[in-house]
Design a protein around this motif. Structure first.
Motif: not given
Ligand SMILES: [Zn+2]
Lengths: 383, 128
Positions: A336-338, A362-371, A86-88, A343-344
């Protein structure tokens, strides 16, 4: 399309909190407004990333509640639910709102209140996202992790210890994060001797149940300097889904949503996996850090485990992963996680990460929902 | 396999192009056409793709809960299913299992999902 900047960010302390979801959202939202030095009445759009406040505490309609509490009346509001991601998905919605020109100033607040429920109840709320034919067998997200971990270790001849080393590394990073739920190191023996949760995974292979909130403030890049000299830019973002029925995937050790969403994000930013300096991955379970680090193209398929063995993903390695402590030690309040991942990266890219600071542009965030059912990948850069 | 006359079938679904999926979908996940046939998996054997024993189970679920992803071969197509194992004793990747009918896989009223919103019977997998 307008490039979008992030000009403010905040997060609450993650952990077991007395505050309920409405108060957690307001705490992070208030701090984010203060970070950018603006009032709530200046917001055009206000999004709330939240998976299940209705199921967890019987509170619905949280975006409207938050708008009133932050003096943001008049703003367009919406709740974004994409389960664990949800955050991503909220970042995606906020980015769209500004990139399209629909909003000149959008705040995203993600939050979840979970610890008042028993572990079994919280696990069942999350497992309710599964298909009926899987749910009726009592499947949980942790059991999907056990099934996948056994397949991965067998297929790629990886030692069980390599999974434990993900937990050890992320706990080490969490010690230096003042907002983390767990700020203590664990040794490999402790991880490998902890109780079995979903064979071959043990207690320390799993993130905790957490309360917390985080927030980000978005505006067009061309006006960012009106708010602050210290901002970052969303240079790439992508979202994608994989099968709802997890057992229908041809390769249980690949997450198609991670592959597809990152390809979109890389293309938009004109960058590739080799350009990423620091990454926040969705280590809800230790095995997920291996799967994502491979599906994002950082390492060859089946070799993500070698990177942790060789220290490549350590804070002083070539590609630090989860400098925040990750979901594993920072905690995982679903909505909140994504947002907290970004934020980090915001702190890292602005050089404000204190003892956790790494050298990065350069930073990358990967936010995973479900499995791996639905995934967003976000690339942030210094302007 | 079961002689129980109350047992329901274990239906995979097939589209006119021969793609098979379990469970069925409104449109075939491979080609997007309507799935027009069913294939009963109840009398076939399958191979264990992977398995786990879960010791942290939600309300109404047996503890520990042994689970496996298994693969059936249907006319040259591979079809997978996830389900409870009758036992994890001696089970390993690649082993052969057969479906065994069970009236109630978990206690319908104990979890978060509305009991009437879905079926609760089905098949466990037993090592052959
Ligand atoms: Zn088809």
């Amino acid at each position: 399309m307008n490039r979008v900047a992030i000009v403010g960010a905040s997060m609450t302390t993650f952990g077991e909190r007395d505050a309920w979801v409405r108060e957690l959202l307001a705490e992070a939202g208030d701090a984010c407004l203060a970070d950018a030095g603006i009032g709530g009445d200046e917001l055009d759009h206000l999004y709330v990333s939240n998976m299940a406040s209705g199921e967890f505490e019987g509170q619905t309609g949280v975006p409207n509640a938050l708008a009133h509490d932050l003096n943001a009346l008049g703003a367009y509001t919406a709740r974004i639910d994409q389960t664990s991601s949800s955050g991503g998905a909220g970042i995606y919605a906020a980015w769209q709102s500004v990139a399209s020109g629909a909003s000149d100033l959008t705040m995203l607040v993600g939050g979840e209140k979970m610890t008042h429920r028993t572990t079994g109840e919280a696990t069942d709320v999350i497992a309710s996202l599964t298909h009926p034919v899987e749910y009726k067998h009592g499947v949980t997200l942790p059991s999907f992790a056990g099934l996948t971990a056994r397949k991965y270790l067998d297929e790629y001849d990886a030692p069980r210890e390599s999974l434990g080393k993900v937990a050890v590394k992320n706990h080490q990073n969490g010690v230096d994060n003042p907002h983390a739920q767990f700020r203590k190191e664990v040794d490999l023996e402790t991880v490998l001797d902890s109780p079995v949760v979903a064979d071959p995974l043990r207690l320390y292979d799993f993130c905790p149940i957490t309360d917390g909130s985080a927030a980000l403030l978005f505006c067009p890049e061309e006006v960012a300097s009106e708010y602050t000299d210290d901002y970052v830019v969303v240079s790439g973002i992508g979202g994608a889904t994989d099968t709802h029925v997890v057992h229908e995937r041809a390769d249980p050790t690949t997450m198609g949503g991670v592959v597809d969403s990152s390809e979109i994000a890389y293309e938009m930013s004109d960058l590739g996996p080799e350009d990423v300096d620091v990454a926040e991955l969705h280590d809800m379970f230790t095995i997920l850090e291996f799967l994502q680090s491979e599906d994002l193209g950082f390492f060859k398929k089946g070799e993500g485990w070698k990177a942790v063995e060789e220290g490549v993903t350590d804070r002083d390695g070539d590609l630090p992963i989860n400098t925040s402590g990750g979901l594993k030690s920072k905690g995982h309040p679903l909505g909140a996680s994504g947002v907290a991942q970004a934020y980090e990266l915001y702190q890292q890219l602005l050089g404000e990460a204190g003892p956790r600071q790494v050298d990065c542009e350069v930073g990358l965030a990967c936010n995973v929902g479900g499995f791996g059912n639905c995934v967003t990948t976000t690339i942030l850069e210094r302007p | 396999m079961t002689d129980d006359q109350t047992a329901t079938s274990f239906d995979a679904h097939r589209c006119p192009n021969g793609h098979v999926s379990y469970p069925g979908h409104t449109r075939c996940p491979d080609c997007g056409e309507k799935q027009t046939e069913t294939v009963d998996l109840a009398d076939r054997t399958a191979t264990v793709v992977t398995w786990t024993t879960s010791n942290a189970t939600p309300p109404g679920v047996r503890e520990p809960n042994h689970l496996a992803i298994v693969e059936f071969a249907v006319d040259g197509e591979a079809v997978r299913a996830l389900g409870q194992l009758t036992t994890a004793e001696g089970v390993d990747i690649g082993d052969e299992v057969e479906p065994v009918y069970t009236e109630e896989l978990r206690e319908p009223g104990a979890g978060i999902r509305e009991p009437d919103s879905q079926e609760w019977d089905g098949y466990r997998f037993e090592p052959v």
